[in-house]
Design an enzyme around this catalytic site. Structure first.
Site, PDB file in Angstrom:
ATOM      1  N   ASP A   1       0.833  -1.202   0.000  1.00 61.50           N
ATOM      2  CA  ASP A   1       0.000   0.000   0.000  1.00 61.50           C
ATOM      3  C   ASP A   1       0.864   1.247   0.000  1.00 61.50           C
ATOM      4  O   ASP A   1       2.022   1.202   0.412  1.00 61.50           O
ATOM      5  CB  ASP A   1      -0.797   0.063   1.315  1.00 61.50           C
ATOM      6  CG  ASP A   1      -1.880  -0.982   1.369  1.00 61.50           C
ATOM      7  OD1 ASP A   1      -2.158  -1.584   0.331  1.00 61.50           O
ATOM      8  OD2 ASP A   1      -2.430  -1.181   2.468  1.00 61.50           O
TER       9      ASP A   1
ATOM     10  N   LYS B   1      -3.807   3.020  -2.282  1.00 60.17           N
ATOM     11  CA  LYS B   1      -5.220   3.402  -2.238  1.00 60.17           C
ATOM     12  C   LYS B   1      -5.291   4.547  -1.260  1.00 60.17           C
ATOM     13  O   LYS B   1      -5.092   4.364  -0.071  1.00 60.17           O
ATOM     14  CB  LYS B   1      -6.077   2.237  -1.745  1.00 60.17           C
ATOM     15  CG  LYS B   1      -6.425   1.279  -2.842  1.00 60.17           C
ATOM     16  CD  LYS B   1      -7.600   0.423  -2.474  1.00 60.17           C
ATOM     17  CE  LYS B   1      -7.097  -0.830  -1.798  1.00 60.17           C
ATOM     18  NZ  LYS B   1      -8.153  -1.733  -1.381  1.00 60.17           N
TER      19      LYS B   1
ATOM     20  N   MET C   1      -9.396   7.106   8.595  1.00 60.44           N
ATOM     21  CA  MET C   1      -9.683   7.852   7.367  1.00 60.44           C
ATOM     22  C   MET C   1     -10.589   9.037   7.655  1.00 60.44           C
ATOM     23  O   MET C   1     -11.488   9.352   6.891  1.00 60.44           O
ATOM     24  CB  MET C   1     -10.318   6.924   6.322  1.00 60.44           C
ATOM     25  CG  MET C   1      -9.340   5.844   5.862  1.00 60.44           C
ATOM     26  SD  MET C   1     -10.057   4.692   4.712  1.00 60.44           S
ATOM     27  CE  MET C   1     -10.610   3.420   5.816  1.00 60.44           C
TER      28      MET C   1
HETATM   29  N1  SAH Z   1      -4.959  -1.262   8.315  1.00 59.60           N
HETATM   30  C1  SAH Z   1      -4.635   0.056   8.795  1.00 59.60           C
HETATM   31  C2  SAH Z   1      -5.714   1.078   8.462  1.00 59.60           C
HETATM   32  C3  SAH Z   1      -5.902   1.283   6.992  1.00 59.60           C
HETATM   33  S1  SAH Z   1      -7.043   2.552   6.658  1.00 59.60           S
HETATM   34  C4  SAH Z   1      -4.360   0.015  10.295  1.00 59.60           C
HETATM   35  O1  SAH Z   1      -4.619  -1.006  10.919  1.00 59.60           O
HETATM   36  O2  SAH Z   1      -3.873   1.001  10.839  1.00 59.60           O
HETATM   37  C5  SAH Z   1      -5.998   3.962   6.515  1.00 59.60           C
HETATM   38  C6  SAH Z   1      -6.180   4.882   7.699  1.00 59.60           C
HETATM   39  O3  SAH Z   1      -5.462   4.386   8.807  1.00 59.60           O
HETATM   40  C7  SAH Z   1      -5.643   6.275   7.490  1.00 59.60           C
HETATM   41  O4  SAH Z   1      -6.555   7.094   6.783  1.00 59.60           O
HETATM   42  C8  SAH Z   1      -5.498   6.753   8.926  1.00 59.60           C
HETATM   43  O5  SAH Z   1      -6.732   7.108   9.470  1.00 59.60           O
HETATM   44  C9  SAH Z   1      -5.053   5.473   9.619  1.00 59.60           C
HETATM   45  N2  SAH Z   1      -3.581   5.398   9.752  1.00 59.60           N
HETATM   46  C10 SAH Z   1      -2.757   4.498   9.228  1.00 59.60           C
HETATM   47  N3  SAH Z   1      -1.490   4.714   9.612  1.00 59.60           N
HETATM   48  C11 SAH Z   1      -1.513   5.782  10.429  1.00 59.60           C
HETATM   49  C12 SAH Z   1      -0.525   6.492  11.156  1.00 59.60           C
HETATM   50  N4  SAH Z   1       0.760   6.156  11.138  1.00 59.60           N
HETATM   51  N5  SAH Z   1      -0.941   7.569  11.900  1.00 59.60           N
HETATM   52  C13 SAH Z   1      -2.223   7.921  11.956  1.00 59.60           C
HETATM   53  N6  SAH Z   1      -3.184   7.280  11.276  1.00 59.60           N
HETATM   54  C14 SAH Z   1      -2.850   6.227  10.524  1.00 59.60           C
END
Ligand code: SAH
Length: 464
Positions: A249, A271, A384
């Site tokens: 990703d 994405k 998100m």
């Molecule tokens: N599978 C991922 C989430 C994917 S959806 C997980 O478990 O974290 C993508 C969203 O995850 C982003 O829009 C944000 O809201 C959050 N996200 C992912 N990495 C992040 C980070 N390092 N800091 C803050 N938000 C994060």
């Protein structure tokens, strides 16, 4: 990287060394390990230097170095210990276009000699561009302890067998063979039969590998965590290290991708919120095609793969195609964000439940059970949520949430550019708009940073 490390083939090369004392001797000891033709310019050579030069077959000329000497030279070392004389040699070398090193003079040198761990043909070069010689020495001694002396012997025997090993198909089959040789069969043979038995052990192992049926491809769906490389699991690191193909990703940062082998194939299938994206069916096709071709595929996802990662779409496609798969969990953004602000996600007497929700889905902004979320003390991690902040704020206030409910926004949790915005529901949309956050951000509804962690002064300054 101001200094670029390369390995120079020293066969049939002329290397000149100017100096009569200890500094020159130290360099000569190092250069004598190479096959280069060495010429030493030493007007008053110390006896030890003269003896060593004779011992290693270096030509010793008892005079200064002149322009004519430089004709065929590849490298020149000025090691006279006399700044004026070193500078004179430097001028000559520059005039002749020959690469020059003045010992212990970084600024005056074209190249520098790194700290070297010598297990030839395996050599490790350590350089700090002069910034931290102490550190280079510490790394060197640590590596010397870690890399057994026998490594050189193993590698030399391995080098002789390289051509025979080409009978194995390129890629994983060969890598597996070498891994077994270097880490199991080779050391074992050295211990039991000594270097003499190494060739036989190597060929027996090769026959075994040649008669094995090729391994089937597979897909590991791996959580990369929130971004810091050391927040990945050991299993994730191991799988990355073994992967032939990495389908990742956009959320996965470069330092994590660098944990994979350089020869691995990297496919980005970003994405991003409302931005461009690779359609899910295309991602499924890619995984299936590479696994069918026999590759070990790592499908690398930000955070935990089971949270807002379309995981089931992918595993169902793999099962339907009859491909073996497994999931490796990772640290999700909610956990990383809570850690950043020094708070727990659940707390006795405050919230017994935690909701993980997304403020947008494939169709755009996502409806939720706003009534429930608006209750005092409800806690939710909203993924998100950056672009949906105004929508979330409006819905919650409409359903009677307290405008003073804390909402902490954490962007780039665990990464160097991490930011924390301790906001309240009523200031959520404006606070976020004003702060112009970059990168992924998560909203922690109902949670405020532990007092010591709050960046309140910074925030107040930002909000003017
Ligand atoms: N599978 C991922 C989430 C994917 S959806 C997980 O478990 O974290 C993508 C969203 O995850 C982003 O829009 C944000 O809201 C959050 N996200 C992912 N990495 C992040 C980070 N390092 N800091 C803050 N938000 C994060």
């Amino acid at each position: 990287m101001q200094h670029f490390p390369i390995y120079l083939n020293m066969t049939n090369r002329d290397v000149l060394l100017a100096g009569s004392g200890e500094i020159a001797l130290a360099k000569l000891r190092l250069l004598a390990r190479t096959p280069a033709r060495l010429t030493l310019f030493a007007p008053n050579p110390e006896p030890e230097l003269a003896d060593f030069a004779a011992e290693v077959g270096a030509a010793l000329l008892p005079r200064m170095l002149y322009a004519n000497d430089l004709h065929n030279a590849a490298l020149v070392y000025a090691a006279t210990g006399d700044a004026a004389e070193d500078a004179r040699i430097a001028r000559l070398a520059r005039g002749a276009g020959v690469l020059l090193n003045i010992v212990d003079n970084l600024a005056g040198s074209d190249f520098i000699t790194p700290a070297i761990v010598d297990r030839a043909p395996v050599t490790v070069a350590i350089g700090t561009e002069g910034a931290a010689p102490v550190l280079a020495r510490a790394i060197k001694s640590e590596l010397e302890e870690r890399l057994p002396e026998s490594l050189g012997t193993l590698a030399r025997a391995g080098k002789i067998a390289r051509e025979a090993v080409e009978a194995l198909p390129q890629g994983r089959a060969r890598r597996d063979f070498w891994a077994e040789y270097y880490f199991e069969t080779g050391p074992h043979a050295l211990e039991t039969t000594g270097a003499g038995g190494l060739g036989d052990a190597l060929h027996t192992l090769l026959q075994q590998h040649l008669s094995q049926a090729p391994e089937a491809g597979r897909v590991d769906l791996v959580g990369a965590g929130p971004g810091a490389a050391d927040l990945m699991t050991l299993r994730a690191r191991k799988l990355l290290d073994q992967a032939d193909v990495v389908i990742h990703d956009g959320l996965v940062p470069q330092p994590i991708l660098e944990l994979a082998r350089r020869e691995a194939q990297f496919i980005a299938v970003g994405k991003q919120g409302f931005g461009p994206s690779t359609p899910q069916h295309r991602i499924n096709e890619l995984m299936v095609a590479h696994a069918r071709a026999g590759a070990r595929v790592v499908r690398l996802k930000g955070g935990d793969p089971s949270i807002f990662g379309r995981l089931d779409d992918e595993t169902e496609a793999l099962s339907a195609a009859g491909i073996d798969w497994a999931i490796t969990p990772g640290i999700t953004a909610a956990s990383a964000a809570a850690a950043c602000i020094g708070t727990s996600l659940t707390r006795r007497g405050r919230n017994q439940a935690l909701q993980l929700l997304t403020a947008q889905d494939v169709d755009g902004l996502a409806e939720q059970d706003w009534k429930n979320l608006s209750l005092p003390d409800s806690v939710a991690a909203i993924y998100m949520g950056k672009r949906a902040a105004r929508f979330v704020q409006g819905r919650l206030l409409m359903h009677g949430a307290d405008p003073a409910t804390p909402v902490t926004v954490v962007a780039n949790a665990s990464r160097p550019d991490q930011r924390i915005l301790p906001l309240m529901l009523e200031s959520l949309a404006t606070g976020m708009a004003d702060s112009a956050l970059k990168g992924p951000a998560i909203l922690l509804l109902g949670l405020a940073p532990a007092a010591a962690r709050a960046e309140l002064p910074q925030l107040l300054a930002e909000l003017g």
